[in-house]
Scaffold this motif. Sequence first.
Motif, PDB file in Angstrom:
ATOM      1  N   HIS A 199       0.989  -1.140   0.064  1.00  0.00           N
ATOM      2  CA  HIS A 199      -0.009   0.131  -0.032  1.00  0.00           C
ATOM      3  C   HIS A 199       0.803   1.307   0.007  1.00  0.00           C
ATOM      4  N   THR A 258      -7.432  -9.031 -11.018  1.00  0.00           N
ATOM      5  CA  THR A 258      -7.411  -8.230  -9.764  1.00  0.00           C
ATOM      6  C   THR A 258      -5.766  -8.241  -9.103  1.00  0.00           C
ATOM      7  N   ASP A 260      -4.017  -6.865  -5.567  1.00  0.00           N
ATOM      8  CA  ASP A 260      -4.140  -5.855  -4.694  1.00  0.00           C
ATOM      9  C   ASP A 260      -2.730  -5.581  -4.084  1.00  0.00           C
ATOM     10  N   SER A 262      -0.407  -8.160  -2.882  1.00  0.00           N
ATOM     11  CA  SER A 262      -0.662  -9.634  -3.161  1.00  0.00           C
ATOM     12  C   SER A 262       0.538 -10.321  -4.013  1.00  0.00           C
ATOM     13  N   ASN A 269      -3.693 -13.140  -7.027  1.00  0.00           N
ATOM     14  CA  ASN A 269      -4.270 -12.125  -6.005  1.00  0.00           C
ATOM     15  C   ASN A 269      -4.378 -12.778  -4.524  1.00  0.00           C
TER      16      ASN A 269
END
Length: 232
Positions: free
Chosen positions: A11, A182, A184, A187, A204
């Motif tokens: 993140h 996807t 994330d 991941s 993911n």
Amino acid sequence: MPTVLLVRHGHSSANGDGVLAGRLPGIHLTDRGREQADQLARRFRDLPVARVVSSPLERCLETAAPLAAAAGVEVTVDDDLQECAYGAWTGRALKDLAQEPLWRTVQDDPETARFPDDDRYAAESLREMSDRVVAAVRRHDAEVAAAAGDSALWVAVTHGDLLKATLAEATGSGLARFQRYTADPASVSVVRYGSRQTFLLAANDLAPDLSRFQPPPDAPASGDATVGGGAG
């Protein structure tokens, strides 16, 4: 056929702010992202990783560093793993970009989508981005196979759209359907390229048991799929 662990960076500040960071400098992991990278690194400890390759952007390098340290290898930087060149979209809020006509093309017809030129930031099409990252991943995979054998593991740390494009190519769905995938933050997706087939082992995965992706030394190298499925 080595196994590649495809890792998205943790993140970042841009994720928190809801902006399309692209190749903006100075986008670092948040406290949450650093915790994600540290948690993931613990899963890499004592794993026989032959190579860790990373995008040159800070958020990827900050994710790759603890993984490589846990695995006992150095980080190799490859510009071909860096973020898509979003041109004039770089640094803009995602909520604003969603109002642009190009947004629908990116969603519904990504094979024809090209980001707008800008005096400050490079621009490319999603096709150019996909071709670039797929070629890089396959090149590193071949080098790892030649140096460490078909049962080797290696890691690529990169960005969300690049991971989605890699998975779309690996599964044969192609860029036209890459928005169905996807990736994330922090991941792990896992691919094994064979001489006849390409195998998607995970996608993911946010809490992977990475040891299960290491092929046994006597694993067949034919590249064929197991009829009836694996035996576990």
